[in-house]
Design a protein around this motif. Structure first.
Motif, mmCIF file in Angstrom:
data_model
loop_
_atom_site.group_PDB
_atom_site.id
_atom_site.type_symbol
_atom_site.label_atom_id
_atom_site.label_comp_id
_atom_site.label_asym_id
_atom_site.label_seq_id
_atom_site.Cartn_x
_atom_site.Cartn_y
_atom_site.Cartn_z
ATOM 1 N N UNK A 192 0.830 -1.195 0.000
ATOM 2 C CA UNK A 192 0.000 0.000 0.000
ATOM 3 C C UNK A 192 0.874 1.258 0.000
ATOM 4 N N UNK A 193 0.401 2.344 -0.640
ATOM 5 C CA UNK A 193 1.156 3.599 -0.591
ATOM 6 C C UNK A 193 0.977 4.364 0.728
ATOM 7 N N UNK A 194 0.086 3.903 1.590
ATOM 8 C CA UNK A 194 -0.189 4.608 2.844
ATOM 9 C C UNK A 194 1.049 4.792 3.725
ATOM 10 N N UNK A 195 1.925 3.775 3.895
ATOM 11 C CA UNK A 195 3.128 3.994 4.712
ATOM 12 C C UNK A 195 4.035 5.105 4.172
ATOM 13 N N UNK A 196 3.998 5.332 2.861
ATOM 14 C CA UNK A 196 4.798 6.416 2.296
ATOM 15 C C UNK A 196 4.285 7.757 2.820
ATOM 16 N N UNK A 197 2.971 7.888 2.937
ATOM 17 C CA UNK A 197 2.390 9.119 3.492
ATOM 18 C C UNK A 197 2.778 9.289 4.950
ATOM 19 N N UNK A 198 2.684 8.209 5.739
ATOM 20 C CA UNK A 198 3.076 8.273 7.145
ATOM 21 C C UNK A 198 4.546 8.649 7.279
ATOM 22 N N UNK A 199 5.386 7.977 6.509
ATOM 23 C CA UNK A 199 6.831 8.220 6.585
ATOM 24 C C UNK A 199 7.166 9.648 6.162
ATOM 25 N N UNK A 200 6.517 10.126 5.130
ATOM 26 C CA UNK A 200 6.753 11.497 4.682
ATOM 27 C C UNK A 200 6.302 12.493 5.744
ATOM 28 N N UNK A 201 5.189 12.195 6.391
ATOM 29 C CA UNK A 201 4.718 13.048 7.483
ATOM 30 C C UNK A 201 5.712 13.090 8.628
ATOM 31 N N UNK A 202 6.274 11.938 8.973
ATOM 32 C CA UNK A 202 7.293 11.907 10.026
ATOM 33 C C UNK A 202 8.526 12.698 9.624
ATOM 34 N N UNK A 203 8.904 12.611 8.359
ATOM 35 C CA UNK A 203 10.074 13.367 7.910
ATOM 36 C C UNK A 203 9.813 14.870 7.993
ATOM 37 N N UNK A 204 8.602 15.289 7.667
ATOM 38 C CA UNK A 204 8.239 16.705 7.803
ATOM 39 C C UNK A 204 8.290 17.114 9.277
ATOM 40 N N UNK A 205 7.697 16.289 10.147
ATOM 41 C CA UNK A 205 7.737 16.592 11.583
ATOM 42 C C UNK A 205 9.168 16.639 12.100
ATOM 43 N N UNK A 206 10.006 15.720 11.647
ATOM 44 C CA UNK A 206 11.410 15.704 12.067
ATOM 45 C C UNK A 206 12.120 16.975 11.593
ATOM 46 N N UNK A 207 11.806 17.425 10.393
ATOM 47 C CA UNK A 207 12.419 18.652 9.873
ATOM 48 C C UNK A 207 12.008 19.859 10.706
ATOM 49 N N UNK A 208 10.716 19.933 11.030
ATOM 50 C CA UNK A 208 10.225 21.025 11.875
ATOM 51 C C UNK A 208 10.887 20.941 13.244
ATOM 52 N N UNK A 209 11.023 19.732 13.759
ATOM 53 C CA UNK A 209 11.639 19.526 15.075
ATOM 54 C C UNK A 209 13.088 20.021 15.090
#
Length: 126
Positions: free
Chosen positions: A76-93
Motif C-alpha cells: 500500500x502507498x499509505x506507509x509512504x504518506x506516514x513516513x513522509x509526514x514523520x520526515x516533515x515533523x522531524x524537519x520542523x523539530x
C-alpha cells in the motif's frame, strides 16, 4: 526469475519497514532521555545533537523502507504518506531545536514519539 525476486521483495519489504519504524521510535525515545541530560549536564547538548542527527536519519530510512515496500514490494502507498509526514515533523523539530523554541519543540517531540509508537504497534499487529 522475476517471480522469485518479487516474492522475496514482498516478504522482506514489510520486515524492513517494521525495523525502520522501530529504529525511528528508539531514536525519538533516546532524544527524550538526552533532553533531560541537556538540562542537567555539560555533555547533554552533544548527546542531544548526535541523537537529533540519528533521529533524522531514521526518519529518512523510514521513507526509504516505505517506498521499497510500496513500489517493488507491491504494498500500500499509505506507509509512504506516514513516513513522509514523520520526515516533515522531524524537519520542523530540527528547525525548532536549532531556534531554541522549547515551548513547541518539546510537545512536538512527545507527539512524534506517541505517533511512532502507534505506527510501530500497527506494524507489529499487521
Amino acid at each position: 526469475m522475476a517471480t522469485i525476486e518479487t516474492t522475496t521483495t514482498r516478504r522482506t519489504a514489510p520486515a524492513f519497514l517494521q525495523a525502520a519504524v522501530a529504529v525511528q521510535t528508539l531514536a525519538i525515545f533516546f532524544q527524550a532521555g538526552t533532553a533531560g541530560l541537556l538540562l542537567s549536564t555539560s555533555y547533554g547538548e552533544t548527546l542531544h545533537g548526535v541523537g537529533a542527527r540519528v533521529m533524522y536519519g531514521a526518519s529518512m530510512l523510514y521513507v526509504l523502507a516505505a517506498v521499497l515496500a510500496w513500489r517493488p514490494g507491491g504494498g500500500s502507498p499509505r506507509p509512504v504518506l506516514y513516513a513522509s509526514g514523520f520526515l516533515v515533523l522531524a524537519s520542523v523539530q530540527v528547525v525548532l531545536g536549532i531556534a531554541h523554541v522549547p515551548s513547541v519543540h518539546v510537545p512536538l517531540g512527545v507527539l512524534m514519539f506517541g505517533l511512532s509508537v502507534l505506527d510501530l504497534a500497527r506494524r507489529r499487529r499487521a
